[in-house]
Enzyme design. Structure first.
Site, PDB file in Angstrom:
ATOM      1  CB  CYS A 356      -1.990 -34.749  18.349  1.00 13.97           C
ATOM      2  SG  CYS A 356      -0.796 -35.061  19.543  1.00 13.97           S
ATOM      3  CG  HIS A 641      -2.653 -39.037  20.717  1.00 15.01           C
ATOM      4  ND1 HIS A 641      -1.999 -38.285  19.667  1.00 15.01           N
ATOM      5  CD2 HIS A 641      -3.543 -39.575  20.413  1.00 15.01           C
ATOM      6  CE1 HIS A 641      -2.722 -38.533  18.643  1.00 15.01           C
ATOM      7  NE2 HIS A 641      -3.763 -39.148  19.049  1.00 15.01           N
TER       8      HIS A 641
END
Length: 685
Positions: A356, A641
């Site tokens: 990510c 994230h």
């Protein structure tokens, strides 16, 4: 036993070509072959067309074979995504031959019209779901009416006329091509044709897809060939990581219907490291997984897109394992990866395993219009130099990914080629560990500047010296530095993304100054401590810039003019602003993997940022910038994230990019405590 391949045939291949198109280019014509007559093979793992208990034809896989009261029975697992679960499995007697057909006989969709329409009167076999038929005796013909026709599935439902003594009419499903249903003619009851003599051979005309096959090199090996699977033919060469110059082995079927190359495919449970499969995690969710290790009867799996802490050992024969994309396919389709995106360029990026951090940076760079246009119009191809730090590999990979994102073909792409090139550039980014997106951005821009440098042969201009006894002004030094820098570093990165910082040291006694110029692609600013830890959870971006330019007093430093140790002040200002201004909010104290993360909300303008008050050059003091992208980080230094907000250069709409997921966003959503790296574009005058 290997065929004589002769001289290899070289074909120019585009990265966007599908493997099936290559096969048709090599063998454009089909073939007529004589082969053994097709028979159904009821072996475990075979797939065939099966009629379920309601009369619908579906593709099914034989998962078990056994005997009941002396009769052969098979258990079918339906391959339709709606009926994957074992609770829908059905056990069927092999004697019910009318319920079996070779795979894709009735389940492959076709565009031709239907034989029957709703309301048609027909003769149909009295196939009832409660009737078990054994032996050669066929059910009787009965008059029926079509009450439902499904063109997509090419199936129709008939209602039989009530027979004597029956209270309710019976219904049954037939395929439109089934010989067990014919149009009604009064007084002409269908008769059973005499059984045809069984032929041991048949002449069949095969399409190019059926008369040829391709072998591709196994990943990491130039000598081992693997037969391309059916799903591989619909994928592009880029998806399969087949690059220019890769050899592919093409084989055409022999006239007798056999293949010259003897190939025994490996059973899907004979795992080796690198295999992809579907695995059910401890929460009973089917996910795509990769085999990381094999020991005895167990494999060590990594769930693709998830942290390595969830990796686990699973028995090879466990029911928690299945063929690749057989169970997780439905979850994958939730991302709607096929078909063009809603807005060109707003494409999701598949998470290849904790990537990510990379996906968020790619989305931000893609929103930089001049940067992206440079790659899309292929200007970069003329500038690539193999003498760069990555031999042109980084520029080639970025160009390929941006082309896939902007060709308006798919909603989701997999940036595998770029992930591999980043790992080659720095071993820190190899594997699937979470990384810092700011460090990745600096690495990518550094390698791109080297790969696309068109001034490698130029001589460096000498620094400006004093003339006629006049001292060189700071402005003249600034212009001289930039000329010398561009003479060695002339690329798209220096053109649109490189800023210059001016660090000044001044003696508080005599006022003597020394100036150092530092080129950078990212402006690193800290979040002031007083705002982070003493009750105020909000700070303005301008306050971060003011803190960046604060003077620092240093004692005991020798002054060359005074010839003695003096107190000096040091401060940094922006000497030259770029077209794309990238600002990193330093949220990680003492590094990404240790220390503390600052979660203070930094309020930054979406439009009208004016950094001119922090600049030295007069030409930059009236510059105005508008926000085009933000890289976000949620979580802590121990894990988190990355996502990205980016403004589409064409539609001018904001989107939130969360790996594969793409959705529209409000401008007000862009400002949050998760903002980590800001991308601004200078407004045209």
């Amino acid at each position: 036993g290997e065929p004589d391949l002769g001289q290899p045939k070289k074909i120019s291949m585009s990265r966007k070509q599908r493997l099936n198109e290559i096969r048709r280019d090599i063998f454009p014509e089909g073939a007529v072959v004589t082969r053994e007559a097709a028979t159904l093979e009821f072996e475990v793992n075979n797939i065939l067309d099966v009629k379920d208990e309601y009369g619908h034809w579906l593709a099914g896989e034989i998962i078990e074979k056994f005997r009941v009261d002396g009769k052969d029975v098979i258990e079918i697992n339906w391959r339709d995504p709606q009926f994957y679960e074992s609770k829908y499995n059905e056990k069927i007697y092999l004697a019910e031959t009318h319920r079996f057909a070779p795979h894709k006989t009735y389940t492959e969709p076709e565009d031709r019209g239907m034989r029957f329409r709703e309301g048609d009167k027909v003769w149909a076999r009295n196939r009832n779901k409660r009737t078990r038929v054994f032996g050669d005796k066929l059910p009787e013909w009965r008059v029926a009416t079509i009450n439902l026709a499904e063109k997509r599935k090419r199936q129709c439902r008939v209602t039989f006329e009530a027979a004597n003594g029956q209270r309710n009419k019976e219904q049954y499903w037939f395929h439109d091509d089934s010989p067990e249903i014919v149009h009604y003619k009064k007084g002409h009851r269908p008769t059973d044709p005499p059984p045809k003599p069984k032929s041991t051979t048949e002449r069949v005309k095969l399409t190019p897809e059926r008369s040829s096959r391709l072998f591709i090199p196994k990943a990491g090996s130039s000598k081992e060939w693997i037969l391309a699977s059916e799903d591989a033919y619909q994928r592009t060469l880029e998806d399969l990581e087949i690059t220019s110059g890769t050899e592919i082995l093409a084989e055409r079927i022999k006239p007798d219907g056999t293949w010259a190359r003897k190939y025994k495919p490996r059973h899907w449970r004979d795992f080796v490291v690198g295999d992809l499969l579907d695995a059910k995690d401890t929460d009973k969710t089917w996910l795509e997984a990769e085999v990381k290790d094999v020991k005895g009867d167990s494999i060590f799996v990594h769930y693709v897109g998830w942290d390595s802490k969830w990796d686990e050992w699973i028995q090879k024969r466990s029911e928690r394992l299945d063929k690749h994309l057989s169970r997780s396919q439905k979850k994958r389709n939730d991302f709607a990866s096929s078909g063009p995106p809603e807005y060109r360029g707003s494409v999701g990026l598949a998470n290849l395993g904790n990537t990510c951090y990379m996906n968020s940076i790619i989305q931000c760079l893609s929103s930089c219009e001049s940067f992206t246009e440079y790659f899309l119009d292929e200007s970069y191809l003329a500038d690539i130099t193999t003498s760069g730090s990555s031999g042109g590999g980084m520029a080639t990979a970025v160009g390929a990914v941006l082309e896939s994102m902007w060709n308006n073909q798919q909603k989701v792409i997999a940036p595998t080629i770029l992930k591999r090139e980043i790992g080659n550039a720095n071993e820190q980014f190899q594997g699937f560990r979470q990384q810092d997106s700011n460090e990745l951005l600096l690495l990518m821009l550094d390698r791109l500047g080297s790969d696309l440098n068109i001034s490698s042969g130029n001589k460096e201009a000498p620094p400006m010296e004093a003339k006629d006894g006049k001292a060189v002004t700071v402005e003249e030094k600034s212009r001289s530095f930039w000329r010398r820098y561009v003479a060695k570093n002339d690329s798209i990165i220096s053109d649109v993304m490189t800023l210059v910082e001016r660090q000044t040291t001044r003696c508080q006694t005599c006022g003597d100054e020394s100036v150092i110029f530092n080129p950078n692609q990212v402006l690193q600013v800290s979040i002031p401590d007083k705002w982070s830890y003493f009750g105020n959870s909000t700070v303005l971006l301008n306050e971060c810039l003011q803190d960046y330019g604060q003077k620092v007093v240093v004692e005991g430093v020798t002054c060359e003019k005074c010839k003695a140790k003096r107190v000096k002040e040091k401060f940094t200002r922006i000497d030259r602003l770029p077209e794309i201004l990238i600002v990193n909010l330093n949220r990680f104290r003492m590094g990404y993997y240790s220390g503390q993360k600052v979660n203070t909300l930094v309020k930054f303008p979406l439009e009208g940022l004016k950094p001119g008050s922090f600049c030295e050059r007069k030409a930059d003091r009236n510059s105005v910038y508008d926000l085009i992208a933000v890289c976000n980080h949620s979580g802590s230094t121990k894990g988190g994230h990355y996502t990205a907000y980016a403004k589409n250069p064409l539609s001018k709409k904001w989107f939130l990019f969360d790996d594969q997921r793409v959705r529209g966003a409000r401008a007000a959503d862009v400002i949050s405590h998760r903002a980590y790296i800001l991308f601004y574009k200078r407004r045209s005058k």
